[in-house]
Design an enzyme around this catalytic site. Structure first.
Site, PDB file in Angstrom:
ATOM      1  CG  ASP A  49      53.719  29.785  85.794  1.00 34.73           C
ATOM      2  OD1 ASP A  49      54.025  30.614  84.915  1.00 34.73           O
ATOM      3  OD2 ASP A  49      52.691  29.088  85.754  1.00 34.73           O
ATOM      4  CG  ASN A  92      49.412  32.978  81.009  1.00 34.38           C
ATOM      5  OD1 ASN A  92      48.388  33.288  81.631  1.00 34.38           O
ATOM      6  ND2 ASN A  92      49.373  32.253  79.909  1.00 34.38           N
ATOM      7  N   GLY A  94      48.886  31.731  86.851  1.00 29.89           N
ATOM      8  CA  GLY A  94      47.647  31.708  87.632  1.00 29.89           C
ATOM      9  C   GLY A  94      47.915  31.387  89.094  1.00 29.89           C
ATOM     10  CB  SER A 170      39.887  24.487  92.321  1.00 32.17           C
ATOM     11  OG  SER A 170      41.193  24.319  91.817  1.00 32.17           O
ATOM     12  CD  GLN A 171      45.112  28.587  89.797  1.00 28.96           C
ATOM     13  OE1 GLN A 171      45.121  29.790  89.530  1.00 28.96           O
ATOM     14  NE2 GLN A 171      45.875  27.707  89.197  1.00 28.96           N
ATOM     15  CB  SER A 197      40.294  21.347  90.002  1.00 30.70           C
ATOM     16  OG  SER A 197      39.981  21.695  88.692  1.00 30.70           O
ATOM     17  CG  ASP A 316      46.624  21.283  84.669  1.00 33.27           C
ATOM     18  OD1 ASP A 316      45.658  21.800  84.084  1.00 33.27           O
ATOM     19  OD2 ASP A 316      47.374  21.908  85.441  1.00 33.27           O
ATOM     20  CD  GLU A 344      48.469  27.570  81.596  1.00 31.67           C
ATOM     21  OE1 GLU A 344      47.295  27.104  81.586  1.00 31.67           O
ATOM     22  OE2 GLU A 344      49.275  27.347  82.509  1.00 31.67           O
ATOM     23  CG  HIS A 400      52.949  24.804  80.551  1.00 27.36           C
ATOM     24  ND1 HIS A 400      53.081  24.165  81.752  1.00 27.36           N
ATOM     25  CD2 HIS A 400      51.721  25.386  80.586  1.00 27.36           C
ATOM     26  CE1 HIS A 400      51.996  24.368  82.480  1.00 27.36           C
ATOM     27  NE2 HIS A 400      51.164  25.103  81.802  1.00 27.36           N
ATOM     28  NE  ARG A 401      49.715  21.459  82.888  1.00 26.54           N
ATOM     29  CZ  ARG A 401      50.799  21.043  83.536  1.00 26.54           C
ATOM     30  NH1 ARG A 401      51.565  20.118  83.004  1.00 26.54           N
ATOM     31  NH2 ARG A 401      51.118  21.538  84.702  1.00 26.54           N
ATOM     32  CE  LYS A 426      51.704  29.550  82.519  1.00 26.61           C
ATOM     33  NZ  LYS A 426      51.213  29.142  83.804  1.00 26.61           N
TER      34      LYS A 426
END
Ligand code: DC
Length: 662
Positions: A49, A92, A94, A170-171, A197, A316, A344, A400-401, A426
């Protein structure tokens, strides 16, 4: 590698230095690129990322440089990006896609932003709607409301009010806030609906302030970027450790003994995900915190208890709780997590499916998940580790998570397979190495020829019940395979290909090549000389690296050979270098040969050893050397048993848990 198999594990303890925070890394990069002056960014995260952001900045004319390791230098543009036409591929990421969309929409240029197919399924309409209110010209190239996007030059309205919806991500607000100083007249942003968030907005505001832009705010409803504000480099900035990544290690400590300490985040962190530690505490874990470290251990004498938690403030890290729930008594309910569905992957659906593979009972809703492990319900019941279904093959959905969360399942005492483990790149390419370092400590043993390292290492492994890696045997097998295939021992490329696909296996003390016993063959003089030649090719060493690391499995590994403590397992908590005078070694070898009924001359053996020592120490690739942090054991006057006892005593001091059964 298509999958990674994790062996059953019961205990996790140790320390982990965290990689830099993804959220902070990508924000710092963008702020530094837009600021006046040069910024030194220390401890930047190096992952997919971040690479997408770095590539984008380069394409937009930003002049950044990697200094050493994770330290970067970014020369700011002092405003909008200098390049006015560009095509950006943002994978990917964000944290790259959203803020760049906003910054480019206010840059009066012509840009195209694309990503991987999943990125094109993640909504961005709320952000585009907000930017359009400022006059931005943004078009959807695919589905309405989703990337890919085209941005065209457009006059941006001075000052004014913008509304943005806060419920999806929130992004969007972060992206808008970070871009607004580009529009020198400032603006007011009003958030519609509940802002999710919130801690991430806190990070954004704090980092903007570091770059000289103070946003005024009225609760979480209204944010004002005053006019005339410009970003100015603060000089040097440090990226904290990633608090979301910390959650897996802390969880390991909480479910499997511990203590596990993470370094790089703590009480002084600006990341909301440090509050994951509080959730563990609420489940009964023992948690301690310092300014930049956190430590977690299992509840004294008891099991974790289920919790009911609104996870809006840490979406997350909350995923990790869903897996910790497998180790708790009762049903854990995680609520207010609707945003999981647009990450994701659809994380609620993915989590439910994979948890069920482990035997969990799962209920999922639009914005919640409830998880329990059957057989763990009755308070005071005998711990039933077997309630975990063994051999689950966990799918990770390019998320990834998912991969990191489900690695914890092996601590239920069952083998677990993680499909597509590389998706951790990522945000955390070294994740599995760090994770395994907690469950499977490595004891690295090296020493010169005939120092007894092989015998000692094998016995130490047996006493501890650890796995054993004879790395020299791998090099010998490559030589043997090459000799059999008629490959010249100076053809590095062909040798590396052999090493990559080497059909070798170690089974109960037997060494197999292509399914055939090769234990004796690899000890021949031709293979010894051949191994020393093939081991000098960096490509061969690189090809064997992943295979050697894969031997690290719970409950631990004794790894014997040249670069075990320096290259293969640099984080090994115990490294031993065995030595003995050349005379003593020659005598041992002599006795060995005579015992085997072979003839031998001690003077010739001594001379051979001297020559080999000189050659091994002088070679450019992986020379024979004691690592600075290895402990030296001179075995000249010791029996094998004494040497083994010495190593075990060291294990007892350093790794009391590992030595408990020896
Ligand atoms: O330990 P050994 O004699 O079986 O090793 C065979 C050869 O491989 C020897 O030349 C050293 C080399 N080797 C290496 O370069 N790196 C290792 N990790 C192990 C062995």
């Amino acid at each position: 590698m298509e999958y990674l198999d994790l062996a059953p594990a019961y205990h996790a303890s140790g320390r982990v230095r965290l990689p830099g925070s993804k959220s902070i890394s990508n924000r710092f990069l963008l702020l530094a690129a837009l600021a006046e002056g040069e910024t030194a960014i220390r401890d930047l995260l190096l992952s997919d990322d971040i690479e997408r952001m770095l590539e984008a900045l380069k394409a937009l004319g930003n002049d950044w440089k990697r200094m050493e390791g994770n330290d970067f230098r970014v020369r700011g543009a002092g405003g909008a990006f200098p390049v006015k036409q560009a095509e950006l591929f943002l994978g990917n990421a964000g944290t790259a896609f959203r803020p760049l969309t906003a910054a480019l929409a206010l840059s009066n240029g012509h840009y195209r932003l694309t990503g991987v197919p999943r990125m094109h399924e993640r909504p961005i309409g709320d952000l585009v709607d907000a930017l359009r209110q400022l006059g931005a010209d943004i078009r959807y190239l695919g589905k309405e409301g989703f990337p890919p996007l085209e941005i065209r030059p457009a006059p941006i309205l001075a000052g004014g009010r913008v509304t943005v919806r806060g419920e999806a991500s929130s992004q969007f607000l972060t992206a808008l806030l970070m871009a607004l100083p580009l529009n020198g007249d400032g603006a007011t942003v009003e958030v519609l609906g509940e802002l999710i968030s919130k801690p991430y907005i806190d990070i954004t505001l704090k980092l903007m302030a570091r770059f000289g832009v103070k946003v005024e705010r009225d609760g979480w409803r209204e944010f004002r970027v005053p006019s005339g504000m410009r970003y100015r480099s603060p000089g040097t900035v440090f990226v904290e450790g990633d608090a979301s990544s910390a959650s897996y290690f802390l969880a390991a400590g909480a479910v499997a003994g511990g203590p596990v300490r993470v370094e790089g985040v703590g009480r002084d962190s600006i990341q909301g995900d440090v509050r994951f530690a509080e959730a563990l505490q609420a489940m009964g874990a023992h948690v301690e915190m310092g300014p930049n470290w956190i430590e977690a251990a299992a509840p004294a004498g008891g099991r974790l208890q289920a919790i009911d938690l609104d996870c809006n403030h840490m979406p997350d890290a909350a995923m990790t709780l869903a897996v910790v729930a497998l180790f708790a008594e009762g049903t854990t309910r995680l609520t207010n997590i609707a945003s999981w569905r647009v990450k994701e992957t659809d994380r609620i659906a993915a989590m439910a499916t994979e948890l069920r593979k482990l035997g969990a009972q799962v209920e999922e809703g639009a914005d919640f998940i409830a998880v329990s492990m059957p057989g763990r319900e009755a308070p005071g019941a005998v711990p039933q580790r077997l309630s975990f279904k063994p051999n689950a093959a966990i799918d990770t959905y390019d998320d990834h998570r998912m991969a990191m969360c489900f690695s914890l399942a092996c601590l239920g005492g069952v083998p677990v397979r993680i499909n597509d483990p590389k998706c951790v790149n990522k945000t955390f390419p070294e994740y599995f190495d760090r994770f395994l370092s907690l469950l499977a400590p490595v004891i690295a043993i090296d020493g010169p020829s005939a120092s007894g390292k092989g015998t000692v290492a094998a016995l130490v492994a047996e006493k501890l019940g650890f796995h054993y890696l004879d790395s020299g045997a791998l090099y010998r097998l490559v030589a043997l395979a090459a000799l059999r295939a008629g490959v010249a021992l100076d053809d590095g490329e062909a040798l590396a290909r052999i090493a990559e696909t080497l059909p070798a296996a170690f089974e109960g003390g037997r060494i197999l090549l292509d399914g055939e016993e090769a234990s004796a063959a690899i000890r021949s003089e031709a293979c010894s000389a051949g191994a020393s030649k093939v081991a000098a090719f960096p490509a061969v060493r690189a090809a064997l690296l992943g295979r050697q690391r894969a031997y690290r499995q719970a409950p631990g590994l004794v790894a014997e050979g040249r670069d075990m403590g320096s290259v293969v397992f640099p984080d090994a908590p115990l490294k031993v270098f065995l030595s003995a005078t050349a005379e003593a070694r020659a005598e041992r070898r002599h006795k060995q040969l005579i015992d085997k009924g072979m003839s031998a001359n001690i003077d010739t053996l001594l001379q051979d050893l001297h020559e080999r020592d000189a050659r091994d120490s002088a070679r450019a690739v992986a020379p024979l050397q004691k690592c600075a942090d290895a402990e030296l054991l001179d075995t000249t006057a010791m029996t094998v048993d004494e040497a083994v006892a010495w190593v075990i005593e060291r294990v007892r001091q350093r790794l009391p848990h590992a030595a408990a059964h020896s």
